[in-house]
Design a protein around this motif. Structure first.
Motif: not given
Length: 220
Positions: A89-115
């Protein structure tokens, strides 16, 4: 200096030959596919790690329910079994080990979740434990490796024997772990584990298709 350079070139060529023989992927396949390229770079990082080791790529291990789960890389070393989940993946990655999904955030602020890749790789390790019932749980290490193209912004987890890193740090981390961890397997045991798992690397299209369908159902 020239001898060192030629040795490095030879090691690079030999590493690709080993990867190609194991996966069937040509150099053209690798450089034109982001997923394969990331896998190959991870393979190269594991090349020449001190101690007896074997590496398996894209193996489909059956879970307890009989359905296969795909593992990107399994590095079998004297010091343990390192399950590697590769995320290109590219962009910024946010995640917590206990959460179901993590988040990928692009410079244009679009967000996508992934397992959550930690949980995803925990599933892989449980599958390995299922087919290798005599191996201690302490032998396994959960490695989540992200592309150098991303930035790990806020990653929090408390799981033991778990590491979330970017690919350039993989070689250093593996060397630290294999130097620090005590040997758990003899050379013969490393080879036996590799042989036991290698049969799952030879899969037919039906298994791969079933795995894709399972993933598609999960995403709906």
């Amino acid at each position: 200096m020239f001898k060192q350079f030629m040795k490095k070139v030879k090691n690079t060529i030999d590493s690709h030959k080993d990867y190609r023989n194991a996966t069937g992927n040509s150099l053209l396949d690798v450089v034109t596919n982001k997923g394969l390229f990331g896998e190959y770079l991870s393979n190269f990082a594991l090349n020449d790690v001190q101690g007896t080791s074997r590496t398996l790529y894209n193996i489909y291990i059956p879970k307890k329910n009989g359905k296969p789960t795909e593992i990107d890389l399994v590095f079998i070393h004297e010091t343990g079994i390192y399950a590697i989940e590769s995320k290109n993946y590219s962009a910024w990655i946010y995640g917590n080990g206990d959460h179901k999904n993590w988040t990928q955030v692009f410079p244009n602020r679009k967000k996508y979740s992934f397992y959550n890749p930690i949980k995803q790789n925990e599933t892989h390790i449980r599958a390995l434990q299922h087919v290798l019932p005599n191996i201690s749980t302490e032998a396994y290490t959960n490695l989540v490796v992200f592309s150098e193209r991303c930035e790990l912004k806020e990653i929090h987890y408390t799981q033991q024997q778990t590491h979330v890193i970017k690919r350039p740090a993989l070689r250093k981390l593996i060397e630290e772990l294999t130097n620090k961890n005590p040997n758990m397997f003899t050379t013969a045991e490393v080879i036996k584990i590799y042989t036991d798992l290698k049969r799952f690397a030879v899969t037919d299209p039906a298994i791969i298709e079933q795995h894709k369908q399972d993933i598609a159902k999960y995403k709906k």
